[in-house]
Design an enzyme around this catalytic site. Structure first.
Site, PDB file in Angstrom:
ATOM      1  N   CYS A  97       0.998  -0.876   0.216  1.00  0.00           N
ATOM      2  CA  CYS A  97       0.248  -0.412   0.001  1.00  0.00           C
ATOM      3  C   CYS A  97       1.606   0.966   0.241  1.00  0.00           C
ATOM      4  O   CYS A  97       1.593   1.298  -0.794  1.00  0.00           O
ATOM      5  CB  CYS A  97      -0.627   0.349   0.897  1.00  0.00           C
ATOM      6  SG  CYS A  97      -2.275   1.244   1.240  1.00  0.00           S
ATOM      7  N   HIS A 154      -3.868  -5.166   0.484  1.00  0.00           N
ATOM      8  CA  HIS A 154      -3.395  -5.499   2.002  1.00  0.00           C
ATOM      9  C   HIS A 154      -3.539  -6.981   1.649  1.00  0.00           C
ATOM     10  O   HIS A 154      -4.475  -7.640   2.261  1.00  0.00           O
ATOM     11  CB  HIS A 154      -4.333  -4.543   3.090  1.00  0.00           C
ATOM     12  CG  HIS A 154      -4.196  -3.733   2.662  1.00  0.00           C
ATOM     13  ND1 HIS A 154      -3.082  -3.066   3.854  1.00  0.00           N
ATOM     14  CD2 HIS A 154      -4.563  -1.776   2.753  1.00  0.00           C
ATOM     15  CE1 HIS A 154      -3.050  -1.385   3.665  1.00  0.00           C
ATOM     16  NE2 HIS A 154      -3.051  -1.132   3.348  1.00  0.00           N
ATOM     17  N   GLU A 196      -1.948  -8.672   3.989  1.00  0.00           N
ATOM     18  CA  GLU A 196      -1.937  -8.697   5.857  1.00  0.00           C
ATOM     19  C   GLU A 196      -3.190  -9.068   6.147  1.00  0.00           C
ATOM     20  O   GLU A 196      -2.683  -9.507   7.092  1.00  0.00           O
ATOM     21  CB  GLU A 196      -0.416  -7.801   5.776  1.00  0.00           C
ATOM     22  CG  GLU A 196      -1.485  -7.033   6.432  1.00  0.00           C
ATOM     23  CD  GLU A 196      -1.537  -5.740   4.994  1.00  0.00           C
ATOM     24  OE1 GLU A 196      -1.445  -4.610   5.910  1.00  0.00           O
ATOM     25  OE2 GLU A 196      -1.359  -6.341   4.175  1.00  0.00           O
TER      26      GLU A 196
END
Length: 247
Positions: A102, A192, A194
């Site tokens: 990001c 994202h 994660e």
């Protein structure tokens, strides 16, 4: 005979989460360690947003560097952002593995000769379909991935111009540069991988309360999350293979 030293990675943290998020999901470090860390590895955290660039004293100790997301703008000129840009140039010149997520993706592009800024279309939030350049990914990392992945998006900035020698590895309806690489040592990912669906639900509610998005847009975001399956396993495989040479 002594055991070999553990592989070390440096997590360059570019922003912190509000307490309401850390209480549910952990710190940025904990989130990334759950996503990428494996047994026997050492992950050191450096809060570069507070000016901690002490990892530069031991660059060769680290097998790779991960630059996190942030509430800050990658196109801003805060002293620590400018220092981060210079640091990333140095790591790139040394052919160190750098993974940007990001904000990290955006600041990597800026540091290496591209540009980033506000997306004309506004927020990209929720689940998005990214079209992958599968042949390029296979040639670079030896991974045979599906042509499309569902990912979590939480951004209102984007890469506007790629650095020299960069290749686009993924694009979406709202974001042309979803993923890019330079050689086999730089990888930027706008989404994202994660994070979880639950996190983006809470982030959407938070943005709504802050009047940063409309009720209609929040509803569309939640619907996108409920109607699609997140391809986190695929994205984790890509990130780990890039950083470590295996999945």
């Amino acid at each position: 005979m002594c055991d070999p030293s553990p592989r070390k990675f440096a997590l360059l943290v570019t922003g912190v989460l509000n307490p309401q998020f850390t209480s549910r999901y952990g710190t940025v470090t904990q989130i990334f360690e759950r996503f990428l860390k494996e047994a026997g590895e050492v992950w050191d955290t450096f809060l570069v947003a507070n000016g901690d660039f002490s990892f530069m004293d031991g660059i060769d100790d680290y097998s790779g560097f991960v630059v996190t997301g942030s509430q800050f703008d990658a196109h801003a000129n805060d002293p620590w952002i400018l220092q981060l840009c210079q640091t990333l140039k140095c790591l790139h010149h040394m052919k160190k593995k750098i993974l940007g997520i990001c904000f990290g993706h955006q600041v990597l592009a800026r540091a290496l000769g591209g540009s980033t800024g506000r997306a004309p279309i506004g927020w990209d939030l929720g689940l998005s379909t990214v079209n992958l350049e599968t042949m390029r990914i296979y040639e670079l990392f030896g991974l045979d991935l599906t042509s499309q992945v569902k990912v979590i998006e939480i951004h209102q900035d984007q890469v506007k111009r790629l650095p020299p020698d960069a290749l686009i590895l993924g694009s979406s309806h709202k974001t042309r540069v979803e993923m890019f690489s330079i050689g086999d040592h730089v990888l930027g990912i706008q989404s994202h991988p994660e994070l979880t669906k639950a996190f983006v639900r809470d982030r959407t509610s938070d943005l709504l309360v802050r009047n940063e998005i409309s009720a209609e847009f929040a509803k569309e975001t939640i619907q996108s999350i409920e109607q699609g399956e997140l391809d986190q396993v695929v994205m984790k495989k890509l990130c780990k293979t890039f950083l470590k040479g295996h999945s």
